[in-house]
Design an enzyme around this catalytic site. Structure first.
Site, mmCIF file in Angstrom:
data_model
loop_
_atom_site.group_PDB
_atom_site.id
_atom_site.type_symbol
_atom_site.label_atom_id
_atom_site.label_comp_id
_atom_site.label_asym_id
_atom_site.label_seq_id
_atom_site.Cartn_x
_atom_site.Cartn_y
_atom_site.Cartn_z
ATOM 1 N N ASP A 24 -4.156 -6.618 9.497
ATOM 2 C CA ASP A 24 -2.725 -6.528 9.777
ATOM 3 C C ASP A 24 -2.521 -5.762 11.071
ATOM 4 O OD1 ASP A 24 -1.762 -3.501 9.183
ATOM 5 O OD2 ASP A 24 -3.432 -4.052 7.876
ATOM 6 N N HIS A 52 8.315 -14.104 19.496
ATOM 7 C CA HIS A 52 7.600 -15.136 20.269
ATOM 8 C C HIS A 52 6.134 -14.725 20.454
ATOM 9 C CE1 HIS A 52 6.228 -17.312 23.897
ATOM 10 N NE2 HIS A 52 5.846 -16.103 24.272
ATOM 11 N N CYS A 69 12.271 -19.492 22.449
ATOM 12 C CA CYS A 69 12.272 -19.861 23.869
ATOM 13 C C CYS A 69 13.122 -21.116 24.095
ATOM 14 C CB CYS A 69 10.850 -20.071 24.369
ATOM 15 S SG CYS A 69 9.861 -18.569 24.286
ATOM 16 N N CYS A 112 8.405 -22.758 21.049
ATOM 17 C CA CYS A 112 8.930 -22.028 19.892
ATOM 18 C C CYS A 112 10.454 -22.026 19.923
ATOM 19 C CB CYS A 112 8.335 -20.618 19.820
ATOM 20 S SG CYS A 112 9.285 -19.324 20.617
ATOM 21 N N ASP A 135 0.865 -1.179 0.000
ATOM 22 C CA ASP A 135 0.000 0.000 0.000
ATOM 23 C C ASP A 135 0.900 1.227 0.000
ATOM 24 O OD1 ASP A 135 0.892 0.370 2.593
ATOM 25 O OD2 ASP A 135 -1.098 0.439 3.503
ATOM 26 N N CYS A 153 7.068 -23.001 26.457
ATOM 27 C CA CYS A 153 6.845 -22.595 25.073
ATOM 28 C C CYS A 153 7.711 -23.444 24.157
ATOM 29 C CB CYS A 153 7.174 -21.120 24.883
ATOM 30 S SG CYS A 153 6.917 -20.603 23.175
HETATM 31 ZN ZN LIG Z 1 8.340 -18.887 22.667
#
Ligand SMILES: [Zn+2]
Length: 708
Positions: free
Chosen positions: A527, A678, A656, A653, A372, A651
């Site tokens: 968004d 995260h 982490c 992820c 945009d 967590c």
């Molecule tokens: Zn995490």
């Protein structure tokens, strides 16, 4: 983008546009009926307060406010020694009264007669960021402190002698004391300097509107903005955390108290927005996609957390990585790249032009990049600075998957009748021209029609036409600051016009608890960078979890190079550098030992707080012990909770998993932004789960978030 609510208070000046011989004196103000008679005599000279005063401070302040209003609304009040605290549009007549000639009890008596303290207390309640441009005697008339909230910020421009008068309760405060050295430094006379500096700051805000949020969160940024006079000051302050730490909010230590900042950013996160009693929108089967705005959110992949050193010879654009390069799959369905961000630096623009958007952000080609113009960047212009033809070429040349037509924002002062219609017409004309030229040019990217408005009906009228003239994707702008309920009303008005194949994007809005309702009414994408940025901008919700619970990150600011907070503490003589360095190292060591199970919560907390107790920023060269105790109590509660529950251990992820406790240490871009990554991961998972639930209810297959 959201803005703090802004108030400017300035003093009346002796110089006025007219000085009739029979102008009002202090005696005239004592009795309201007498005053009314005298005002009638002087009615020929009556004008709004903003226009009556002609002193340098007032004139410069008015100019500054005009500039601020090009960015967002700002209210202006005047502290008049005759009329008391009055709004700029209050009609008044010339008078000859000033607080500057009143003394001690006489001054206070008069201030009380004018109800100045209570008026000030009532007035400031409605604002987040308050600029006070008052000299010593006017400041005395306020009789501070008045009750304030921790989510408020005051910036005082005043004389050097007034430090002791400035007390604002729970709010954050920054004082810029002004005397002759400052007048020389800023090259402006002392008389009008307060107004001049407000104007100078407003000029910086025009270049970088994020400064307002930066000052609201860290009022010290105000002075840095004046000194640096660089458009990047706010970004540095907001993003380069090692340089300036946000001043922790002074709020009660009760855990269940909602942080005002959270309310501001995710207004209705806690209240689940019920699904309206309407059939599902016909486009429900299109699913819903989350886009993240590209704001240079990258980290150094080779950063050494133990020694806090960056990769040797690193070139940020080439070496640093985005969140989607750390996780196996991106934590967003697409990326939104605004032209204003591409044009933000020559180097960035050259690189994007050379390699195209997908390669520049190293984003998988099966996931979309939406382009945009970034209407915010030209909000103050009468017309957008681009033509449809050049924007079409730009989207095409750089390889965007989606391109948004050129719109003009209708928010704040530009939503006033008379202004809004012009912007509405511009947006509407561009919407029509864009799809026509897109067809004629045979472009491959998918056109998105940008829709603006100021109420549900105006949005709906443009959305209807956009769909009728052939857009399969429309985007509603200007709603980022609206409440979820206000957005819901707009969506209800647009809803009857949606077709089964119509996609609908919401710009700048991510509210997890409103998602089912938004989707029900036909929103197919949105968004926001809010989950990412709260990792370092929120006063306590820095680390997010899947349950919705959030934690404060533990602040261990660096004492070495770039550690501005520590430098100021040392300069103020509160502690010497070697002591702080020792405590900093001990705090980090304790946290790492704790993570390995070698240290108890108590001992870890003790080491962290040993350092923390010195970290309140000095005020007027000294430590406010009450302030310090409050800060320490609050941190003790928040940090204990984090250490006892160890959310980073739960967590899965990669951040982490790899970094462990470093993820929850509030220290430098590399930790803080990774924590933001995260949070984005958590947000995206929660978002996907919500979508899946919606699917279950309706037994409709979720269409994958990949683009055609
Ligand atoms: Zn995490």
């Amino acid at each position: 983008m959201s803005y703090p609510r802004i108030l400017v208070i300035s003093s009346c000046t002796g110089e006025k546009s007219a000085k009739p011989a029979n102008q009002l004196t202090l005696e005239d103000f004592r009795d309201p009926r007498h005053l009314a008679r005298r005002e009638a005599e002087l009615s020929a000279f009556s004008r709004p307060a903003a226009e009556l005063y002609t002193g340098a401070q007032h004139l410069r302040a008015v100019e500054g406010i005009r500039l601020l209003r090009q960015v967002c609304p700002a209210d202006f009040w005047i502290l008049s020694a005759g009329y008391g605290l009055i709004p700029e549009d209050r009609p008044i007549v010339p008078y000859e009264v000033t607080f500057n000639t009143l003394k001690g009890a006489e001054l206070l008596d008069w201030a009380r007669h004018l109800n100045i303290r209570s008026g000030f207390a009532r007035l400031v309640k409605g604002y987040d960021l308050i600029f006070v441009l008052l000299g010593e005697n006017y400041l005395r008339a306020l009789e501070l402190p008045v009750p304030t909230r921790p989510d408020q910020t005051f910036v005082f421009l005043t004389s050097t002698s007034t430090a002791k008068l400035i007390k604002v309760g729970q709010a954050k405060v920054h004082t810029l004391p002004l005397s002759n050295p400052e007048a020389r430094r800023y090259r402006y006379g002392l008389v009008g300097l307060k107004g001049f500096l407000l104007k100078k700051f407003a000029e910086q805000v025009l270049r970088d509107p994020t400064l307002l949020e930066a000052v609201w969160r860290q009022p010290e940024v105000f002075t840095r903005a004046l000194e640096g006079a660089q458009p990047t000051v706010a970004q540095e302050a907001l993003l380069e955390i090692p340089q300036v730490l946000p001043k922790p909010k002074k709020i009660s230590t009760q855990k269940d108290e909602a942080s005002p900042v959270e309310e501001e950013e995710d207004r209705e996160d806690e209240t689940y927005l019920p699904i309206p009693d309407l059939p599902r929108a016909p486009n429900f089967h299109l699913g819903m996609q989350y886009y993240i705005p590209e704001w240079d959110d990258r980290v150094d992949p080779g950063y050494d957390f133990l020694s806090d050193t960056a990769t040797h010879n690193r070139k940020p654009y080439l070496h640093d990585v985005y969140a989607h390069e750390i996780y196996d799959t991106p934590n967003y369905d697409g990326v939104l790249l605004s032209k204003v961000k591409v044009d933000a630096s020559k180097a960035k623009r050259a690189l994007v032009e050379a390699v195209g958007v997908h390669r520049f952000i190293r984003f998988p080609t099966n996931r979309p990049v939406m382009g945009d113009c970034g209407a915010f960047g030209y909000i103050k212009e009468e017309e957008p600075p681009y033509t449809t033809a050049e924007i079409l070429e730009y989207y095409h040349r750089l390889g965007f998957d989606y391109g948004v037509s050129i719109d003009h924002l209708i928010v704040g002062p530009w939503a006033q009748p008379g202004v809004r219609e012009k912007r509405y017409d511009i947006t509407w004309r561009n919407l029509e021209a864009f799809i026509t030229a897109h067809r004629r040019g045979g472009y491959a990217f998918i056109p998105i029609g940008a829709v603006q408005g100021w109420d549900p009906e105006s949005y709906a009228a443009m959305a209807k036409v956009a769909i009728e003239i052939g857009y399969s994707y429309i985007a509603l702008g200007g709603l980022a600051r609206s409440t979820s309920r206000e957005i819901l009303e707009v969506l209800k008005a647009v809803y009857p016009h949606l077709k089964a194949h119509t996609r609908l994007h919401l710009f700048g809005v991510a509210r997890i608890n409103a998602i089912p309702a938004f989707r029900h009414l036909g929103v197919t994408s949105f968004d926001s960078a809010s989950p990412l940025r709260r990792a370092w901008l929120d006063s306590k919700a820095n680390y997010h979890t899947l349950s919705g619970k959030t934690y404060a990150a533990i602040r261990v600011p660096p004492s070495g190079e770039g550690g501005i907070r520590v430098r100021r503490i040392v300069e103020a003589g509160i502690a010497d550098l070697s002591t702080l360095q020792r405590l900093e190292a001990a705090a980090l060591q304790a946290l790492r030992d704790f993570d390995r199970g070698h240290l108890s919560v108590e001992d870890t907390l003790a080491a962290v707080l040993d350092y923390d107790r010195f970290l309140g920023l000095p005020r007027e060269g000294g430590v406010d012990t009450e302030d310090q105790a409050r800060r320490l109590r609050r941190h003790a509660v928040l940090y204990r909770e984090l250490l006892e529950e160890r959310p980073w251990k739960h967590c899965d992820c990669p951040i982490c998993q790899d970094l462990g406790i470093e993820t929850v240490i509030f220290r430098g871009n590399n930790r803080n932004r990774r924590r933001g990554f995260h949070n984005t991961y958590v947000f995206y998972r929660r978002f996907r789960e919500l979508l899946a639930e919606g699917e279950k209810d309706g037994k409709i297959e979720l269409m994958e978030a990949t683009h055609a």
